[in-house]
Design an enzyme around this catalytic site. Structure first.
Site, PDB file in Angstrom:
ATOM      1  N   GLU A 196     182.132  24.893  32.251  1.00 50.86           N
ATOM      2  CA  GLU A 196     180.897  24.526  31.548  1.00 50.86           C
ATOM      3  C   GLU A 196     180.505  23.106  31.879  1.00 50.86           C
ATOM      4  O   GLU A 196     181.065  22.159  31.342  1.00 50.86           O
ATOM      5  CB  GLU A 196     181.058  24.644  30.015  1.00 50.86           C
ATOM      6  CG  GLU A 196     181.072  26.055  29.518  1.00 50.86           C
ATOM      7  CD  GLU A 196     180.922  26.141  28.001  1.00 50.86           C
ATOM      8  OE1 GLU A 196     180.476  25.162  27.372  1.00 50.86           O
ATOM      9  OE2 GLU A 196     181.256  27.203  27.468  1.00 50.86           O
ATOM     10  N   GLU A 256     187.675  27.836  24.677  1.00 52.04           N
ATOM     11  CA  GLU A 256     187.867  26.500  24.102  1.00 52.04           C
ATOM     12  C   GLU A 256     188.858  26.538  22.937  1.00 52.04           C
ATOM     13  O   GLU A 256     188.623  25.929  21.894  1.00 52.04           O
ATOM     14  CB  GLU A 256     186.528  25.903  23.645  1.00 52.04           C
ATOM     15  CG  GLU A 256     185.548  25.674  24.789  1.00 52.04           C
ATOM     16  CD  GLU A 256     184.345  24.799  24.408  1.00 52.04           C
ATOM     17  OE1 GLU A 256     184.096  24.600  23.221  1.00 52.04           O
ATOM     18  OE2 GLU A 256     183.673  24.304  25.337  1.00 52.04           O
TER      19      GLU A 256
END
Ligand code: NAG
Ligand code: NAG
Ligand code: NAG
Ligand code: NAG
Ligand code: NAG
Ligand code: NAG
Ligand code: NAG
Length: 784
Positions: free
Chosen positions: A251, A182
């Site tokens: 995710e 991320e």
């Protein structure tokens, strides 16, 4: 055995392992990951090895396989593996090789997210705290000391996996790895150094030559050949940054984490199933559930600040390793439906047709004749009948029906055919017999006390060796002070960067303050009793997990940074921030190792009528026998305030039932866009009442239980309980109501072994044929 025989035996082992582990290539194209040349629709789930015990791993993996997963995804937890520079640890819950091999033995693949930044609501985002003190280091940017350390660790893990032959190209289960995590949003904030770092990270990883693809999640500029992937509650509109990369979702949040003081989020099974079907119908080919089993933040591993000890995440397998129904079963049914579409999904691009104002068909029709269709209704208020082909289909609101042959709807995301179950915590023990030990307030002349001018940052001093840091100073009160006569006590004001603070004046607790998930900083402001002469001000500052997310979170402060002022003296306000302060790291009981079995008897404990109760800073200990049976165990800590718990010397985590959950809890409708604030529970109750006690940490008898309590709870309320499944219904729940009606679009295909269906207990099976025999049914035994 002679050495020659041994050598031959080794040779045979070598040979047999070569025969049995067949290697395959892993590559990708615009549609999917290819394993050994075949495109695959891959269903994956996150299970983090240190969040359960090695004894739980085989069962968790088996349940994941039974739930229809192909891949287990895990992060690699740097701070668990390298507690001090160059000293590595790969034992017990950190036995990564064992975990990966267990997944392999179960016949599943592994997606290894090395990071080494992992976020994960894990202490310091997975970075070892010593890394913060490497001279000149700046985390996650174009910084040589950081890049060198990151490369060292990444190389260490990759070479370990290679040595154990664990990459798919070597015959192992690892089909993919991840570098960074991320980073996109951070890069956007920090600009050019971030861009340079992204390039470097990708090149460094690719040079390690694992033979399998690397991904970077939330990284729109992931350099080739690294694949950028999506994280989120929904990802259907995500497109990779190159036409030749597959659409992957690393995710998909099955729920959300719990923070101390926050409500407990849940996510309806219907909405997760909807989000997955929506991603697949839009051409997605890899979905990972984050989390599939969340588990427990044992010891002081939770990140934060304020991340709870439970990392249950409302995942399909609950914190205790039991199936969460109907979520687990509903997703299993979804996976079967998706898998029966695989031939069409991997060979055709979807065509989109409108079926109404807010309804669509996504059809995958391949040249070889395979056809699969997804019929979607995005309406949140009402169900709709649509015509597709020559038939009519009823689509419940906010749902997708899956037709693996473009004719028969075998699954609808809003129709839960899986059984439900109710879990209960059933107390098992007689009351514990407690002993207490009062944690001593330190004084400035104690051993290991350091003195500094002014107020120092907490983590700089503790290096996170303990949650606790004492700040101590003296305040001299002249007998001529007016307030001594007027009785108007001076106002003590303390500004702290967090996370919790106990204020002692001359040894007496004067107050406790703490921050929260959204705002860790705190202010203490209260009138305090001071006497003429020297007064001792002792502040116990408590960290509750180091930050794990945010730009340069490694620079965020904790502890009493001041100012600290006394108001209402003759001189007006006295600023005591800059005077001499004495610092003491940790508790006396920690230095004495009171929580260990070997050292807990090194002090005199009080018991019986002189047992300390409801007093701050108290240690408690008891012993107990392991309850019979094999149900998971939890400790009810609701009579306690805040502190830490150990079983046989092992930390089961921070307890904080005194922190009551705030939030909006109410009716949860599965339909409509989900956010982590949408479906919450526990408002007005402790954010976490129950604490998982792993069975494997217990011996049959004489187990030690030690609790350190900061606030002053009553240990007599602590109870051990078994987690049991008390009732199961095979309800064909449709919009919340059990129904006996046979729906046109429920699975018509029946199980291969109808003789094994649980007709007696699960009474609806014969009507809709949804429920097949599960090899996991041993835990499901009650009736409706
Ligand atoms: C991969 O394909 C090769 C060549 O077709 C074959 O020999 C091998 O068994 C396959 N590997 C796996 C794991 O299926
Ligand atoms: C990286 O590893 C090398 C060799 O083990 C070591 O000398 C060096 O100090 C390490 N660098 C960092 C930043 O940990
Ligand atoms: C859909 O059609 C069925 C059968 O004709 C009917 O019973 C049902 O009420 C219809 N549903 C809607 C939402 O119109
Ligand atoms: C003082 O520090 C040393 C070294 O860290 C430690 O071994 C000792 O237990 C400490 N003593 C006390 C009283 O905290
Ligand atoms: C107290 O002293 C500190 C340190 O010099 C200073 O930063 C702060 O502004 C002072 N606060 C007040 C209220 O005087
Ligand atoms: C809480 C949170 O991060 N939500 C994100 C979920 O995913 C969507 C789509 O990726 C984001 O827009 C949300 O911000
Ligand atoms: C694995 C397992 O426990 N299977 C059980 C499922 O339920 C049937 C009927 O109750 C049992 O006979 C099986 O042993």
């Amino acid at each position: 055995m002679s050495s020659k025989v041994v050598d031959l035996f080794k040779l045979w082992l070598l040979f047999s392992s070569w025969v049995f582990s067949v290697s395959a290539t892993v590559s990708y194209d615009s549609k999917a990951i290819l394993i050994n040349g075949s495109r695959r629709i891959l269903l994956s789930g996150s299970i983090h090895y240190p969040r359960s015990t090695p004894e739980m791993w085989p069962d968790l993996i088996a349940k994941a396989k039974e739930g229809g997963l192909d891949v287990i995804q895990t992060y690699v937890f740097w701070n668990g593996h390298e507690p001090s520079p160059g000293n590595y640890y790969f034992e017990d819950r950190y036995d990564l090789v064992r975990f990966v091999k267990l997944v392999q033995q179960a016949g599943l693949y592994v997606h290894l997210r090395i990071g080494p930044y992992i976020c994960a609501e894990w202490n310091f985002g997975g970075f070892p705290v010593w890394l913060k003190f490497v001279p000149g280091i700046v985390f996650r940017t174009d910084n040589e000391p950081f890049k060198s350390a990151m490369q060292n660790f990444t190389e260490k893990i990759v070479s370990m996996m290679k040595a154990e032959m664990l990459f798919e190209t070597q015959g192992g289960p690892i089909i993919m790895s991840q570098i960074e995590n991320e980073f996109g949003p951070v890069e956007w904030e920090i600009g050019d150094p971030g861009k340079a770092y992204t390039k470097w990270a990708a090149q460094m990883a690719v040079r390690l030559d694992t033979g399998v693809p690397w991904v970077m999640c939330k990284q729109d500029d992931a350099p080739d050949p690294v694949i950028n992937t999506c994280n989120g509650f929904y990802c259907e509109n995500f497109t990779p940054n190159a036409k030749y990369k597959p659409k992957m979702w690393t995710e998909n949040w099955t729920g959300w984490y719990t923070g101390f003081g926050g409500a407990v989020p849940t996510r309806p099974a219907e909405d997760i199933a909807f989000s997955v079907a929506r991603f697949i119908q839009n051409g997605g080919s890899f979905v990972n559930y984050y989390m599939y089993h969340g588990g427990t933040n044992f010891g002081r591993t939770s990140g934060g600040p304020f991340i709870a000890t439970s990392y249950d995440y409302d995942a399909p397998i609950d914190e205790y390793g039991q199936l969460r129904e109907p979520k687990w079963g509903h997703l299993r049914d979804l996976h079967r439906a998706i898998k029966s579409c695989e031939p069409a999904l991997v060979s055709a691009d979807p065509t989109l047709t409108s079926l109404g104002s807010n309804q669509e068909a996504h059809v995958f029709s391949s040249k070889s004749g395979a056809c699969a269709a997804f019929l979607a209704n995005y309406e949140t208020k009402y169900s709709v009948n649509v015509t597709f082909g020559s038939a009519q289909y009823e689509l419940p609101r906010w749902s997708i029906s899956i037709l693996p042959d473009c004719k028969t709807a075998v699954f609808n995301t809003a129709r839960v055919g899986a059984q439900s179950s109710v879990k209960q915590m059933v107390p098992v023990n007689a009351a514990f017999s407690w002993q207490s030990y009062d944690e001593e307030r330190p004084s400035a002349d104690d051993q290991n006390v350091t003195v500094h001018d002014g107020l120092w940052e907490q983590i700089f001093i503790t290096r996170d060796a303990s949650d606790y840091l004492w700040y101590m100073t003296d305040v001299n009160i002249d007998p001529s002070e007016e307030f001594l006569k007027s009785g108007q006590d001076p106002l003590l004001t303390i500004w702290s960067a967090g996370h919790a603070l106990h204020v002692f004046i001359n040894g007496q607790l004067s107050g406790t303050v703490y921050g929260g998930l959204e705002f860790p900083k705190l202010t203490f402001s209260d009138n305090v009793k001071l006497s003429p002469g020297i007064n001792k001000i002792s502040l116990l500052s408590v960290a509750v997990g180091l930050p794990n997310v945010g730009t340069h979170f490694e620079t965020w402060n904790a502890g009493v940074l001041g100012p600290v002022t006394l108001n209402g003296l003759n001189e007006g306000t006295r600023n005591i921030s800059n005077q001499k302060w004495s610092y003491k790291i940790g508790l006396k009981g920690e230095a004495l190792n009171l929580y260990t079995v070997a050292r807990s008897s090194s002090v005199e404990w009080a018991k019986g009528s002189i047992l300390t109760k409801k007093q701050p800073l108290t240690w408690y200990k008891t012993t107990f026998d392991a309850p019979g049976g094999d149900e998971p165990l939890g400790l009810d800590m609701s009579s306690m305030g805040k502190g830490q718990v150990w079983i046989n010397g092992r930390g089961i985590g921070r307890h904080w039932p005194g922190y009551i959950a705030r939030g909006a809890c109410g009716v949860c409708d599965y339909a409509g866009t989900y956010t982590d604030k949408k479906c919450q529970t526990n408002c007005g109750e402790p954010s976490q009442r129950w604490y998982h006690v792993p069975r494997s940490w217990l011996k049959p008898s004489g187990n030690s239980l030690v609790v350190f309590e900061e606030w002053g709870g009553d240990p007599n309320g602590i109870a051990l309980a078994k987690r049991t499944t008390t009732s199961v219904c095979a309800a064909d729940i449709f919009e919340g109501k059990p129904t006996m009606k046979k729906h046109g679009m429920l699975i018509q295909k029946v199980g291969t072994h109808p003789e094994t269906w649980n007709v007696g207990v699960l009474g609806h099976v014969t009507l809709n044929g949804l429920i097949e025999r599960s090899s996991l049914n041993h835990s499901l035994h009650a009736s409706c």
